[in-house]
Design an enzyme around this catalytic site. Sequence first.
Site, PDB file in Angstrom:
ATOM      1  N   ASP A  10     -45.441  -1.666  16.607  1.00  0.00           N
ATOM      2  CA  ASP A  10     -46.881  -1.815  16.458  1.00  0.00           C
ATOM      3  C   ASP A  10     -47.274  -1.096  15.155  1.00  0.00           C
ATOM      4  O   ASP A  10     -46.528  -0.232  14.666  1.00  0.00           O
ATOM      5  CB  ASP A  10     -47.580  -1.174  17.661  1.00  0.00           C
ATOM      6  CG  ASP A  10     -49.067  -1.062  17.462  1.00  0.00           C
ATOM      7  OD1 ASP A  10     -49.690  -2.074  17.120  1.00  0.00           O
ATOM      8  OD2 ASP A  10     -49.602   0.057  17.635  1.00  0.00           O
ATOM      9  N   ASP A  12     -51.089  -0.174  13.936  1.00  0.00           N
ATOM     10  CA  ASP A  12     -52.223   0.767  14.024  1.00  0.00           C
ATOM     11  C   ASP A  12     -51.971   1.817  15.101  1.00  0.00           C
ATOM     12  O   ASP A  12     -51.772   1.489  16.269  1.00  0.00           O
ATOM     13  CB  ASP A  12     -53.511   0.008  14.305  1.00  0.00           C
ATOM     14  CG  ASP A  12     -53.899  -0.870  13.137  1.00  0.00           C
ATOM     15  OD1 ASP A  12     -53.971  -0.348  12.019  1.00  0.00           O
ATOM     16  OD2 ASP A  12     -54.097  -2.079  13.331  1.00  0.00           O
TER      17      ASP A  12
END
Length: 234
Positions: A10, A12
């Site tokens: 991922d 953010d």
Amino acid sequence: MNQLKALLFDVDGTLAETERDGHRVAFNRTFAEFGLPWRWDETLYGQLLAVTGGTERLAYYARRFDPDWLRTPDAEQRLVAMHRRKNQHFAELLAAGDIHVRPGLTALLGQARGAGLTLGAVTTTSRANLDAVLDRLLPRYTDAFSLRVCGEDVARKKPDPECYQLALDRLRLPPAQVLAVEDSRNGLLAAAGAGVQAAIVRSSYFRRQDFSTAAIVVDEFDQLSLSALQRAMR
Ligand code: XBP
Ligand code: MG
């Protein structure tokens, strides 16, 4: 025998604290430029993160907190323009060196690359933000991220599993040979929905979320190694 072939990160909150130090700040700069009294402090932004996707988050906020504004002429177009401008501010914050990779991340990337694993980024942020984060924060690893799935690639954002299903399709790997690295429950649910196990590296906004179904949970990357991830996979 452990079959791990790919680590899917991922972006953010996981690679860097981009939400708190980047997107939130960029949204606020945009609101000021557009002459709006909206301000997203850290507490409010933490609540708004339940809505994934910057455009979706903006629309949700306007609906909930400023419905009169939403009824003004061209409000929808202005939301789109504000999101585009927010991403420009985000790129400027990255370029200014205001956002940093999380401690210990590059050591793990080095181990994964050395072991011949595929590195991927699976995110609901926009393509421009994903590329800017990798180019600016991880210049030595930009080419290594051979798989990039972003917000524009999917119809439904996390916690929907579509982004992870797309990643598996593109990699031509079964879920058992892949591990997601996430910071949020939405990310954990998205991975799980595609049958992919996840390691959680807690970030500032999601410290208290329920990660009981994760393969492993740590506070920082410097508590993780490739062998710890391989051992954690069930
Ligand atoms: C990321 C998001 C994104 C970012 C902002 O979630 O929800 O919306 O907040 O980026 P995740 P955009 O970490 O689960 O992928 O404005 O480009 O959407
Ligand atoms: Mg995240």
